[in-house]
Motif scaffolding. Sequence first.
Motif, short mmCIF file in Angstrom:
data_model
loop_
_atom_site.label_atom_id
_atom_site.label_comp_id
_atom_site.label_asym_id
_atom_site.label_seq_id
_atom_site.Cartn_x
_atom_site.Cartn_y
_atom_site.Cartn_z
N VAL A 1 -5.95 11.00 -1.60
CA VAL A 1 -5.81 10.02 -2.31
C VAL A 1 -5.67 9.84 -3.81
CG1 VAL A 1 -8.39 8.07 -2.81
CG2 VAL A 1 -8.09 9.85 -0.26
N ALA A 2 -6.00 11.17 -4.33
CA ALA A 2 -5.62 10.59 -5.99
C ALA A 2 -3.80 11.22 -6.29
CB ALA A 2 -6.20 12.57 -6.52
N GLY B 1 0.58 -1.18 -0.09
CA GLY B 1 0.77 0.05 -0.04
C GLY B 1 1.31 1.27 -0.16
N VAL B 2 -0.01 1.93 0.09
CA VAL B 2 1.15 4.10 0.15
C VAL B 2 0.17 5.01 0.72
CG1 VAL B 2 -0.37 4.57 -1.85
CG2 VAL B 2 1.81 5.44 -1.37
N VAL B 3 0.63 5.52 1.19
CA VAL B 3 0.47 7.35 1.99
C VAL B 3 0.65 7.71 0.90
CG1 VAL B 3 0.39 8.64 3.89
CG2 VAL B 3 1.07 6.28 4.74
N GLY B 4 -0.38 8.54 0.66
CA GLY B 4 -0.59 9.77 -0.33
C GLY B 4 -0.84 11.11 0.24
N VAL B 5 0.03 11.53 -0.05
CA VAL B 5 0.16 12.69 0.81
C VAL B 5 -0.08 14.15 0.02
CG1 VAL B 5 1.97 14.70 2.27
CG2 VAL B 5 2.09 12.11 2.61
N ASP B 6 -0.72 15.17 0.42
CA ASP B 6 -1.12 16.16 -0.74
C ASP B 6 -0.40 17.72 0.77
OD1 ASP B 6 -2.20 18.19 -2.46
OD2 ASP B 6 -3.51 19.59 -0.93
N PRO C 1 2.20 16.19 -10.68
CA PRO C 1 0.61 16.59 -9.73
C PRO C 1 -0.71 17.64 -10.91
CG PRO C 1 2.79 18.50 -10.13
CD PRO C 1 3.43 16.82 -10.61
N ALA C 2 -0.20 17.21 -11.60
CA ALA C 2 -1.27 18.08 -12.88
C ALA C 2 -2.94 16.66 -12.26
CB ALA C 2 -0.79 17.56 -14.17
N TYR C 3 -3.64 17.99 -11.95
CA TYR C 3 -5.11 18.21 -12.04
C TYR C 3 -5.30 16.55 -10.44
CZ TYR C 3 -4.24 18.90 -16.95
OH TYR C 3 -3.85 19.08 -18.09
N THR C 4 -4.20 16.71 -9.91
CA THR C 4 -4.97 16.04 -9.08
C THR C 4 -6.26 16.58 -7.62
OG1 THR C 4 -2.56 16.88 -7.37
CG2 THR C 4 -2.85 14.73 -8.40
N SER C 5 -5.50 18.02 -7.35
CA SER C 5 -6.90 18.94 -6.86
C SER C 5 -8.22 18.23 -7.55
CB SER C 5 -6.37 19.83 -6.16
OG SER C 5 -5.26 20.37 -5.48
#
Length: 538
Positions: free
Chosen positions: A453-454, A306-311, A423-427
């Motif tokens: 999450v994205a 798994g992974v931890v996504g960080v914004d 980072p394109a379009y993630t938000s």
Amino acid sequence: MAELRPIAPAFVASGPSGVAVRDRLKHPAPVDEQVLRLVGAHLGALASADLKTRCADGLGHCAGTWAARKRELTVQSSARWAGAITRTSHDQWALARRCQADHIRDLEAAIATITRRLSLPVGKKGTRKEPGGYRSAQEWFAKSRRLHLLQDRLKRLRADQQAGRVRVARGGKRLARARHHLDAAGLTEAEWRQTWQAARWFLTADGESGKRYGNETIRITPDGQVSIKLPAPLAHHANAPHGRYVLACRVAFAHRRSEWADRVEANRAVAYRIHLDVARGRWYITASWQIPAAPAVPLSAALAHGVVGVDTNADHLAAWRLDVHGNPIGNPRRFTYDLNGSAEHRDAQVRHALTRLLHWAKTCGVKAIAIEDLDFQTEKTREKHGRRKRFRQLISGMPTGKLRARLTSMADQTGIAITAADPAYTSRWGAQHWQQPLTTNNRTTTRHDAAAVAIGRRAQGHPIRRRTAPPPAHRSDEQGHRTVQAGLEARGREGPRPRIPGPRTRSVPPGRGENAGDQNAQDRSERSAEHGHPMLIP
């Protein structure tokens, strides 16, 4: 519909190539402080003169001029002090050249933006990608004057670049300018003078493998005893053989002490730097050494658990844990930091937030953290964003480069890989596809949580869009299309669904679905031309 830019594949960030630890010289004797000040001031004067000579050489610098500078400095210090001074001067000149090239690129981008906007009618609206014309004739006139100013500045910089001229201030240009604004800096003239002199001292010694304890100039024994090789004019202050001065205080590096002790005992190179914090009145010593780069972990192995996504945001890190299939697990986490105040305070805030993030990721059992591969260097110009001053302050305050570098170095000791995603379009896509579905009566999902999450899904190679059920009512498009459909490479994607064996759930006569994929075999008012529609046959 606007064309989307291509998405770069995710990759595992490389680990650190060096280590730096710092400790305090606690309670030095007055005579020790006097010797350190004398040595720092003497070597600082030599370093300032050598930097002036190096800048005067410009592009005509060569190995011969470097050797000549070193021979002149050796008479007034020592061979190793002279080597450290000339190497530092060369590094400062090279850094100034890189900053000069970056400034030229920024000016060229600003000039191109102003020229384009001046060519547009006044008041013309812009788009998401390109700004429009200026709002008023007064603003148009002011920007036309600014265009001539930037063009003149660019002309001078290009001339300096071609001639190899750079402008460097030992001690820092910001501190030099603060002399004329003491009230704004919160300093008196005496305090500024002490800070300026301490910043221009030179007490840096390069390491050398094979020599005793890895450094002949500033030597620290495994038990923490510090000794300095005095320059020739100050040799009469020595209190130990061979022109050395031994400090009464000792040091003990708390962080990575075992690694430092192993290198010192094995006589491997360790570089040291001594500096004075004038505001606190404390002396510090920094030890640094190079380490071999760790082998890169394959992306599939890093994402196996798994992974931890960080914004990354201006005041916090939004994180969410994802399983191997890209599904969010548990609740989102937020790690805040405050970037107001001094540089030391900002650095400590970032470090504490990353420490909490790494501890949480370790308790989750994941082996990878996915972050955005952000770079705002081309996005911070005021000419591009115009009056959006708060937005420019927002992206300028985000410590993207420092955060990624520090996170990579800190994660190297925990066994967690750092994965960089585009980072394109993630938000935007995260908020569109994940914010509402992840919001419950007991949990409010923010836009930043959905972006985390994205980012995690993109690092794993999954699409950001969610898979939803087919239209519930009928086959028309009234209920909307599915968000995830078969790709163009899938065979039979336009054909009927396969017949699933087993008991039937509806009373449908046998054989009713045999010709489901053949439009000509069905009772329809129109048929495709490819199957020979009678109304279309000439």
